[in-house]
Write a protein that holds these residues in place. Structure first.
Motif, PDB file in Angstrom:
ATOM      1  N   PHE A   1       0.657  -1.152   0.166  1.00 33.65           N
ATOM      2  CA  PHE A   1       0.150  -0.087   0.139  1.00 33.65           C
ATOM      3  C   PHE A   1       0.726   1.337   0.039  1.00 33.65           C
ATOM      4  CE2 PHE A   1      -2.271  -3.304   2.447  1.00 33.65           C
ATOM      5  CZ  PHE A   1      -3.369  -3.455   1.512  1.00 33.65           C
ATOM      6  N   ILE A   2       0.457   2.329  -0.629  1.00 34.23           N
ATOM      7  CA  ILE A   2       1.270   3.604  -0.740  1.00 34.23           C
ATOM      8  C   ILE A   2       0.203   4.634  -0.852  1.00 34.23           C
ATOM      9  CG2 ILE A   2       1.130   3.752  -3.347  1.00 34.23           C
ATOM     10  CD1 ILE A   2       4.131   4.653  -3.022  1.00 34.23           C
ATOM     11  N   CYS A   3       0.577   5.852  -0.091  1.00 36.48           N
ATOM     12  CA  CYS A   3       0.031   6.832  -0.034  1.00 36.48           C
ATOM     13  C   CYS A   3       1.209   7.974  -0.781  1.00 36.48           C
ATOM     14  CB  CYS A   3      -0.229   7.519   1.352  1.00 36.48           C
ATOM     15  SG  CYS A   3      -0.883   9.217   1.156  1.00 36.48           S
ATOM     16  N   ILE A   4       0.880   8.125  -2.074  1.00 32.30           N
ATOM     17  CA  ILE A   4       1.869   8.858  -2.849  1.00 32.30           C
ATOM     18  C   ILE A   4       2.169  10.454  -2.273  1.00 32.30           C
ATOM     19  CG2 ILE A   4       2.403   9.767  -5.328  1.00 32.30           C
ATOM     20  CD1 ILE A   4       1.368   7.215  -6.266  1.00 32.30           C
TER      21      ILE A   4
ATOM     22  N   GLY B   1      13.166   8.515  -0.759  1.00 31.45           N
ATOM     23  CA  GLY B   1      12.347   9.246  -0.022  1.00 31.45           C
ATOM     24  C   GLY B   1      11.127   8.839   0.566  1.00 31.45           C
ATOM     25  N   TYR B   2      10.876   7.575   0.481  1.00 30.98           N
ATOM     26  CA  TYR B   2       9.813   6.902   1.046  1.00 30.98           C
ATOM     27  C   TYR B   2       9.866   6.698   2.596  1.00 30.98           C
ATOM     28  CZ  TYR B   2       7.931   6.407  -3.551  1.00 30.98           C
ATOM     29  OH  TYR B   2       7.482   6.616  -4.750  1.00 30.98           O
ATOM     30  N   THR B   3       8.894   6.797   3.434  1.00 31.12           N
ATOM     31  CA  THR B   3       8.978   6.241   4.693  1.00 31.12           C
ATOM     32  C   THR B   3       8.114   4.571   4.573  1.00 31.12           C
ATOM     33  OG1 THR B   3       8.658   8.305   5.625  1.00 31.12           O
ATOM     34  CG2 THR B   3       7.862   6.724   7.088  1.00 31.12           C
ATOM     35  N   VAL B   4       8.787   4.019   5.181  1.00 31.89           N
ATOM     36  CA  VAL B   4       8.149   2.645   5.196  1.00 31.89           C
ATOM     37  C   VAL B   4       7.959   2.177   6.525  1.00 31.89           C
ATOM     38  CG1 VAL B   4       8.669   0.045   4.480  1.00 31.89           C
ATOM     39  CG2 VAL B   4       9.826   1.979   3.397  1.00 31.89           C
ATOM     40  N   ILE B   5       6.526   1.589   6.700  1.00 34.18           N
ATOM     41  CA  ILE B   5       5.987   0.998   7.946  1.00 34.18           C
ATOM     42  C   ILE B   5       5.601  -0.371   7.903  1.00 34.18           C
ATOM     43  CG2 ILE B   5       5.732   3.185   9.151  1.00 34.18           C
ATOM     44  CD1 ILE B   5       2.531   3.020   8.571  1.00 34.18           C
ATOM     45  N   HIS B   6       5.989  -1.548   8.527  1.00 31.63           N
ATOM     46  CA  HIS B   6       5.831  -2.672   8.727  1.00 31.63           C
ATOM     47  C   HIS B   6       4.692  -3.075   9.494  1.00 31.63           C
ATOM     48  CE1 HIS B   6       8.954  -3.857   5.513  1.00 31.63           C
ATOM     49  NE2 HIS B   6       9.369  -2.894   6.105  1.00 31.63           N
ATOM     50  N   PHE B   7       3.698  -3.791   9.229  1.00 29.42           N
ATOM     51  CA  PHE B   7       2.672  -4.577  10.043  1.00 29.42           C
ATOM     52  C   PHE B   7       2.743  -6.050   9.788  1.00 29.42           C
ATOM     53  CE2 PHE B   7       1.180  -0.101   9.241  1.00 29.42           C
ATOM     54  CZ  PHE B   7       1.043   0.371  10.884  1.00 29.42           C
TER      55      PHE B   7
END
Length: 99
Positions: free
Chosen positions: A34-37, A70-76
């Motif tokens: 999933f991404i929020c551009i 430049g992306y922030t990545v979060i994992h669940f």
């Protein structure tokens, strides 16, 4: 989509917070779950195989690449989504609004 991804996708679609998410979005050689551009936020949903050492190394390479762009990545983990979706959404909103 896995069940966990489906649950999270439904929740993301209903967020109604001014940010739009896409699913299965390509970035270079990778596909973000999933991404929020607009916020350059990538959300990854990790199943059990992500606990394997080789997969953890691959995941770190992927995260490093995305962050270098430049992306922030979060994992669940699947269990987090399945057992406490509300907390997952709170964490996502905090990231979206830089809280």
């Amino acid at each position: 989509m896995t069940e966990s991804e489906r649950l999270l996708w439904e929740a993301l679609r209903k967020l109604n917070c001014g940010y739009h998410f896409r699913r299965q979005h390509p970035i270079g050689d990778y596909i973000a779950d999933f991404i929020c551009i607009k916020k350059m936020l990538v959300i990854e949903v990790d199943g059990g195989y992500h606990n394997e050492p080789i997969q953890q190394q691959d995941d770190q390479v992927r995260t490093d690449y995305l962050e270098s762009k430049g992306y922030t990545v979060i994992h669940f983990k699947n269990e987090e989504i399945n057992n406490n979706l509300q907390e997952v959404i709170i964490r996502i909103k905090k990231q979206l609004f830089n809280e």
